[in-house]
Design an enzyme around this catalytic site. Sequence first.
Site, PDB file in Angstrom:
ATOM      1  N   PRO A  13       2.652  13.151   1.072  1.00 27.00           N
ATOM      2  CA  PRO A  13       2.118  12.300   2.144  1.00 27.00           C
ATOM      3  C   PRO A  13       1.025  11.370   1.643  1.00 27.00           C
ATOM      4  O   PRO A  13       0.280  11.688   0.721  1.00 27.00           O
ATOM      5  CB  PRO A  13       1.548  13.320   3.134  1.00 27.00           C
ATOM      6  CG  PRO A  13       1.129  14.475   2.256  1.00 27.00           C
ATOM      7  CD  PRO A  13       2.160  14.534   1.162  1.00 27.00           C
ATOM      8  N   ARG A  64      -0.912  -6.476   3.465  1.00 24.44           N
ATOM      9  CA  ARG A  64       0.215  -5.997   4.265  1.00 24.44           C
ATOM     10  C   ARG A  64       0.701  -7.021   5.295  1.00 24.44           C
ATOM     11  O   ARG A  64       1.917  -7.195   5.465  1.00 24.44           O
ATOM     12  CB  ARG A  64      -0.138  -4.686   4.959  1.00 24.44           C
ATOM     13  CG  ARG A  64      -0.384  -3.516   4.003  1.00 24.44           C
ATOM     14  CD  ARG A  64      -0.531  -2.188   4.736  1.00 24.44           C
ATOM     15  NE  ARG A  64       0.732  -1.749   5.283  1.00 24.44           N
ATOM     16  CZ  ARG A  64       1.055  -1.806   6.562  1.00 24.44           C
ATOM     17  NH1 ARG A  64       0.201  -2.291   7.446  1.00 24.44           N
ATOM     18  NH2 ARG A  64       2.232  -1.393   6.973  1.00 24.44           N
ATOM     19  N   CYS A  75      -6.083 -19.846  -0.134  1.00 28.87           N
ATOM     20  CA  CYS A  75      -5.328 -21.103  -0.110  1.00 28.87           C
ATOM     21  C   CYS A  75      -3.825 -20.841  -0.060  1.00 28.87           C
ATOM     22  O   CYS A  75      -3.068 -21.206  -0.973  1.00 28.87           O
ATOM     23  CB  CYS A  75      -5.699 -21.959  -1.311  1.00 28.87           C
ATOM     24  SG  CYS A  75      -7.423 -22.474  -1.306  1.00 28.87           S
ATOM     25  N   TYR A 103      -3.030   1.607   1.658  1.00 32.63           N
ATOM     26  CA  TYR A 103      -2.448   0.367   1.134  1.00 32.63           C
ATOM     27  C   TYR A 103      -3.296  -0.842   1.513  1.00 32.63           C
ATOM     28  O   TYR A 103      -2.774  -1.908   1.861  1.00 32.63           O
ATOM     29  CB  TYR A 103      -0.992   0.218   1.606  1.00 32.63           C
ATOM     30  CG  TYR A 103      -0.175   1.423   1.208  1.00 32.63           C
ATOM     31  CD1 TYR A 103       0.190   1.627  -0.123  1.00 32.63           C
ATOM     32  CD2 TYR A 103       0.172   2.397   2.140  1.00 32.63           C
ATOM     33  CE1 TYR A 103       0.900   2.745  -0.507  1.00 32.63           C
ATOM     34  CE2 TYR A 103       0.878   3.530   1.765  1.00 32.63           C
ATOM     35  CZ  TYR A 103       1.235   3.704   0.440  1.00 32.63           C
ATOM     36  OH  TYR A 103       1.923   4.817   0.061  1.00 32.63           O
TER      37      TYR A 103
END
Length: 391
Positions: free
Chosen positions: A276, A314, A343, A372
């Site tokens: 996990p 993400r 940019c 993440y």
Amino acid sequence: MEYINNELCLGPLKKSLSVLTTDYMRPTYVYDLDFIAQRYKAMSGALKNTRLFYAVKANPNAQVLQKLKSLGAGADVVSLGEIKRALESGFQPQDIVYSGVGKTKHEITEALKLGILQINVESLPELERIGAIAKSLNKKAAVAFRLNPDVSIQTHPYIATGLKDNKFGMELSSLPKLMACLDKFSDSLELVGVSLHLGSQMLEFSGYEEALKKLKAVFIDLQKKAPGLRKFDFGGGLGIFYDRTDLELEESLLQDYAKITLNVLGDLDCDLQSEPGRWLVGHCGVLIAQVQYIKTTSEKTFVVLDSGMNHLIRPSLYEAQHRIMTLKKQNESHTVDIVGPICESSDVFLKSVSLGQVREDDFVAILDGGAYGYSMASVYNLHELPNEICI
């Protein structure tokens, strides 16, 4: 997340975030270690008689790793760098499972010298490489086959890993060649496990149950040929909700996930392992950023932050949506696009979202950034990496 006395608070112990901005220098990830402990205890309690190997790639912060080690976790790693970070954080070699599709000769050599618990093998060439390196070191490598059951789960295609067109795992049809390789390197390879991982953000379990049943039959057959086979690693991937806070429903899904797992695998003569990551740490972290500009055009209003896709990729990579809240409760709100300083046109956190009426220099929290987030951050445009704070 909730407001108490108009201040945004994190985790079950309602820790105020505003106090962390006193000496603010740049965007900062904040991790609640007590919250992580609560999540770990819930998962370890549900998955009885299963050893949890935390997926270090989700969040390799040293204090996070130390907390999980103190709770009894092992470490699932995918690089020599993660092996070193795990060891520096108190894990022993026998606490470490080494996964990943592109292990180099140097990485495998170092892992074998250290004597880590298990290497999860992703291809026949990798198995041959491990066998040859272990033979040269006069060692016997404990390996597990990561098998690909060609089963789909409902998730974003970029984080699905159990189909035959994914780069991960090995098709069941490759088993004869894998067993022949084990025979070839019988003095330097020992098959100790079978590994499965279908992907991330799993919130529905019919595909998972199908895959478990498929690999259970394979495991039983392999045990007849490999006397050292004693571990079934059913991976990780249990999802969380990014669009709302509903920890009770997530724990209910955890119970369903555990029930399916133990109902299918409980009668096997083996040790159960899991990997996990997101479920343990995702909700337990936020990214604090500061408003730089309120930019109004004829079409819309942009809230420009000092943090963007360089710190949390993400949204740009997966079109993921992280809720964003002001650190101080605002009675009025307006519809805005929340963007970063990078940019790239894809440097957008949220479009057409309702946000409290903020001004320049106000602070916001980007929620559910414990997994993440920092681990995928970059210095693109030569912006600094964000800070990290554990509370």
